[in-house]
Motif scaffolding. Structure first.
Motif, PDB file in Angstrom:
ATOM      1  N   THR A 183       0.839  -1.192   0.000  1.00 44.57           N
ATOM      2  CA  THR A 183       0.000   0.000   0.000  1.00 44.57           C
ATOM      3  C   THR A 183       0.876   1.245   0.000  1.00 44.57           C
ATOM      4  O   THR A 183       2.104   1.166  -0.123  1.00 44.57           O
ATOM      5  N   ASP A 184       0.251   2.404   0.129  1.00 44.47           N
ATOM      6  CA  ASP A 184       0.965   3.679   0.118  1.00 44.47           C
ATOM      7  C   ASP A 184       1.902   3.753  -1.095  1.00 44.47           C
ATOM      8  O   ASP A 184       1.485   3.496  -2.202  1.00 44.47           O
ATOM      9  N   ARG A 185       3.170   4.060  -0.896  1.00 41.42           N
ATOM     10  CA  ARG A 185       4.058   4.218  -2.046  1.00 41.42           C
ATOM     11  C   ARG A 185       4.358   2.892  -2.745  1.00 41.42           C
ATOM     12  O   ARG A 185       4.852   2.889  -3.875  1.00 41.42           O
ATOM     13  N   GLY A 186       4.003   1.779  -2.104  1.00 43.52           N
ATOM     14  CA  GLY A 186       4.155   0.503  -2.785  1.00 43.52           C
ATOM     15  C   GLY A 186       3.278   0.393  -4.020  1.00 43.52           C
ATOM     16  O   GLY A 186       3.599  -0.352  -4.952  1.00 43.52           O
ATOM     17  N   THR A 187       2.173   1.169  -4.050  1.00 38.64           N
ATOM     18  CA  THR A 187       1.296   1.115  -5.222  1.00 38.64           C
ATOM     19  C   THR A 187       1.914   1.803  -6.435  1.00 38.64           C
ATOM     20  O   THR A 187       1.387   1.701  -7.549  1.00 38.64           O
ATOM     21  N   GLU A 188       3.036   2.501  -6.247  1.00 36.68           N
ATOM     22  CA  GLU A 188       3.679   3.174  -7.378  1.00 36.68           C
ATOM     23  C   GLU A 188       4.169   2.193  -8.434  1.00 36.68           C
ATOM     24  O   GLU A 188       4.468   2.601  -9.561  1.00 36.68           O
ATOM     25  N   ALA A 189       4.234   0.918  -8.098  1.00 33.33           N
ATOM     26  CA  ALA A 189       4.616  -0.068  -9.115  1.00 33.33           C
ATOM     27  C   ALA A 189       3.685  -0.008 -10.322  1.00 33.33           C
ATOM     28  O   ALA A 189       4.092  -0.328 -11.446  1.00 33.33           O
ATOM     29  N   GLY A 190       2.439   0.399 -10.107  1.00 33.17           N
ATOM     30  CA  GLY A 190       1.481   0.482 -11.196  1.00 33.17           C
ATOM     31  C   GLY A 190       1.314   1.878 -11.770  1.00 33.17           C
ATOM     32  O   GLY A 190       0.489   2.078 -12.656  1.00 33.17           O
ATOM     33  N   LEU A 191       2.080   2.834 -11.271  1.00 37.83           N
ATOM     34  CA  LEU A 191       1.891   4.229 -11.679  1.00 37.83           C
ATOM     35  C   LEU A 191       2.973   4.640 -12.668  1.00 37.83           C
ATOM     36  O   LEU A 191       3.969   5.268 -12.315  1.00 37.83           O
ATOM     37  N   TRP A 192       2.764   4.273 -13.928  1.00 33.23           N
ATOM     38  CA  TRP A 192       3.781   4.572 -14.938  1.00 33.23           C
ATOM     39  C   TRP A 192       4.010   6.077 -15.090  1.00 33.23           C
ATOM     40  O   TRP A 192       5.116   6.507 -15.432  1.00 33.23           O
ATOM     41  N   SER A 193       2.997   6.884 -14.793  1.00 32.83           N
ATOM     42  CA  SER A 193       3.171   8.335 -14.913  1.00 32.83           C
ATOM     43  C   SER A 193       4.294   8.836 -14.016  1.00 32.83           C
ATOM     44  O   SER A 193       5.120   9.660 -14.424  1.00 32.83           O
ATOM     45  N   TYR A 194       4.321   8.336 -12.775  1.00 35.20           N
ATOM     46  CA  TYR A 194       5.361   8.779 -11.858  1.00 35.20           C
ATOM     47  C   TYR A 194       6.751   8.360 -12.336  1.00 35.20           C
ATOM     48  O   TYR A 194       7.711   9.115 -12.237  1.00 35.20           O
ATOM     49  N   GLY A 195       6.862   7.123 -12.831  1.00 37.33           N
ATOM     50  CA  GLY A 195       8.161   6.672 -13.310  1.00 37.33           C
ATOM     51  C   GLY A 195       8.697   7.545 -14.421  1.00 37.33           C
ATOM     52  O   GLY A 195       9.899   7.858 -14.471  1.00 37.33           O
ATOM     53  N   LEU A 196       7.818   7.969 -15.323  1.00 39.02           N
ATOM     54  CA  LEU A 196       8.248   8.834 -16.415  1.00 39.02           C
ATOM     55  C   LEU A 196       8.530  10.252 -15.931  1.00 39.02           C
ATOM     56  O   LEU A 196       9.491  10.892 -16.369  1.00 39.02           O
ATOM     57  N   MET A 197       7.704  10.764 -15.012  1.00 39.32           N
ATOM     58  CA  MET A 197       7.974  12.089 -14.458  1.00 39.32           C
ATOM     59  C   MET A 197       9.352  12.142 -13.804  1.00 39.32           C
ATOM     60  O   MET A 197      10.070  13.149 -13.910  1.00 39.32           O
ATOM     61  N   ASP A 198       9.712  11.057 -13.124  1.00 40.66           N
ATOM     62  CA  ASP A 198      10.998  11.023 -12.424  1.00 40.66           C
ATOM     63  C   ASP A 198      12.179  11.140 -13.384  1.00 40.66           C
ATOM     64  O   ASP A 198      13.295  11.486 -12.965  1.00 40.66           O
ATOM     65  N   LEU A 199      11.969  10.834 -14.670  1.00 45.67           N
ATOM     66  CA  LEU A 199      13.044  10.953 -15.654  1.00 45.67           C
ATOM     67  C   LEU A 199      13.218  12.384 -16.151  1.00 45.67           C
ATOM     68  O   LEU A 199      14.263  12.718 -16.721  1.00 45.67           O
ATOM     69  N   THR A 200      12.205  13.216 -15.958  1.00 42.34           N
ATOM     70  CA  THR A 200      12.247  14.561 -16.519  1.00 42.34           C
ATOM     71  C   THR A 200      12.921  15.544 -15.572  1.00 42.34           C
ATOM     72  O   THR A 200      13.045  15.294 -14.369  1.00 42.34           O
ATOM     73  N   VAL A 201      13.307  16.682 -16.107  1.00 40.52           N
ATOM     74  CA  VAL A 201      14.126  17.630 -15.359  1.00 40.52           C
ATOM     75  C   VAL A 201      13.425  18.177 -14.117  1.00 40.52           C
ATOM     76  O   VAL A 201      14.064  18.406 -13.088  1.00 40.52           O
ATOM     77  N   PHE A 202      12.110  18.364 -14.174  1.00 42.54           N
ATOM     78  CA  PHE A 202      11.407  18.937 -13.036  1.00 42.54           C
ATOM     79  C   PHE A 202      10.719  17.887 -12.167  1.00 42.54           C
ATOM     80  O   PHE A 202      10.053  18.224 -11.188  1.00 42.54           O
ATOM     81  N   GLY A 203      10.864  16.604 -12.520  1.00 42.68           N
ATOM     82  CA  GLY A 203      10.330  15.531 -11.695  1.00 42.68           C
ATOM     83  C   GLY A 203       8.818  15.591 -11.552  1.00 42.68           C
ATOM     84  O   GLY A 203       8.099  15.953 -12.478  1.00 42.68           O
ATOM     85  N   ARG A 204       8.329  15.235 -10.370  1.00 48.10           N
ATOM     86  CA  ARG A 204       6.882  15.197 -10.103  1.00 48.10           C
ATOM     87  C   ARG A 204       6.323  16.563  -9.740  1.00 48.10           C
ATOM     88  O   ARG A 204       5.125  16.733  -9.635  1.00 48.10           O
ATOM     89  N   GLN A 205       7.197  17.503  -9.442  1.00 41.54           N
ATOM     90  CA  GLN A 205       6.810  18.868  -9.080  1.00 41.54           C
ATOM     91  C   GLN A 205       6.011  18.902  -7.779  1.00 41.54           C
ATOM     92  O   GLN A 205       5.196  19.800  -7.551  1.00 41.54           O
ATOM     93  N   GLU A 206       6.226  17.895  -6.926  1.00 46.27           N
ATOM     94  CA  GLU A 206       5.515  17.818  -5.658  1.00 46.27           C
ATOM     95  C   GLU A 206       6.369  18.408  -4.539  1.00 46.27           C
ATOM     96  O   GLU A 206       7.604  18.404  -4.600  1.00 46.27           O
ATOM     97  N   ALA A 207       5.703  18.892  -3.501  1.00 45.66           N
ATOM     98  CA  ALA A 207       6.373  19.685  -2.472  1.00 45.66           C
ATOM     99  C   ALA A 207       7.458  18.919  -1.734  1.00 45.66           C
ATOM    100  O   ALA A 207       8.458  19.509  -1.309  1.00 45.66           O
ATOM    101  N   TRP A 208       7.292  17.611  -1.582  1.00 48.72           N
ATOM    102  CA  TRP A 208       8.229  16.832  -0.768  1.00 48.72           C
ATOM    103  C   TRP A 208       9.543  16.547  -1.482  1.00 48.72           C
ATOM    104  O   TRP A 208      10.530  16.170  -0.844  1.00 48.72           O
TER     105      TRP A 208
END
Length: 252
Positions: A183-208
């Motif tokens: 659960t929680d961040r373990g569900t990121e295995a199915g979130l391809w959007s996040y994986g691709l965002m992490d490759l880009t220069v500005f990342g997820r653009q989230e506060a943390w």
């Protein structure tokens, strides 16, 4: 997703990375690649341990509610060997824009299961809501992944809060076992959007995130999984305005 439906939020960075020549850039990229490979191998090692976990038998009478009514867990496999289920939160009586933005984010990215099917894996959504109320939400979002209600499936939920992945396998005697859940961040295995965002220069653009000063962030007061009051995926099927002040579901 139609850009004409999704309200635009242009990214306005106040800074960019330093500019260097290609050779210098490639050298730093190659140095990072060494650490990326180590991270990949560490993930492979964890996956190997995951494959060696014991499993727990699911009661034979475990069932969910689907379009044909009560459905034994074995039937959810659709004849395949492995089942991966996402347990989706639900808010009774709430309109679509106020349904869980985190679970919508997760479920909306499980809608091309062909690659899972090719490995004998079925993927399904087990919703916390009543089937009659919740299944139209899946239809509204044009989901193709099977949708079931697990509201009364106590032996499957097993005391956990909805918003998790669970994995199952059936043996040659058609006994079903749970092999893993996360659960929680373990569900990121199915979130391809996040994986691709992490490759880009500005990342997820989230506060943390640990980003340099001047990197763009999601504006204060805007939820990372909502745009102008709707779970983001809903903009794929509607352009109807919504009360942007609707209280979001705090999930994950």
């Amino acid at each position: 997703m139609s850009a004409r439906r999704l309200p635009a939020r242009p990214v306005e960075p106040q800074a960019y990375p330093d500019v260097v020549d290609r050779d210098s850039w490639q050298q730093q990229l190659s140095d990072l690649l060494v650490r990326e490979k180590a991270h990949t191998r560490a993930g492979d090692a964890l996956a190997a341990e995951r494959r060696r976990l014991p499993m727990v038998q699911v009661p034979a009478d475990a069932s969910v509610i689907g379009p044909a009514g009560p459905t034994p867990i074995l039937d959810v496999f659709e004849g395949r060997r492995v089942l991966l289920a996402y347990f989706h939160m639900w808010h009774d009586g709430m309109p679509w824009p106020q349904q869980c933005e985190g679970c919508t984010f997760c479920a909306s990215q499980l809608q091309r299961p062909e690659y899972l099917h090719a490995r004998d894996i079925t993927v399904a959504v087990f919703c916390e809501g009543d089937y009659a109320e919740s299944s139209p939400y899946a239809e509204y979002l044009r989901y193709t992944t099977p949708w079931y209600s697990a509201r009364d499936a106590g032996s499957l939920v097993a005391g956990r809060e909805f918003g998790f992945h669970a994995c199952y396998v059936r043996d040659d005697d058609d006994l079903v076992y749970e092999t893993y859940w996360t659960t929680d961040r373990g569900t990121e295995a199915g979130l391809w959007s996040y994986g691709l965002m992490d490759l880009t220069v500005f990342g997820r653009q989230e506060a943390w995130e640990d980003s340099p000063a001047g990197w763009p962030r999601i504006p204060s007061g805007q939820h990372q999984w909502r745009v102008e009051g709707r779970p983001t995926a809903q903009w794929a099927v509607t352009g109807e305005p919504v009360d942007a002040g609707a209280v979001p579901c705090h999930h994950h």
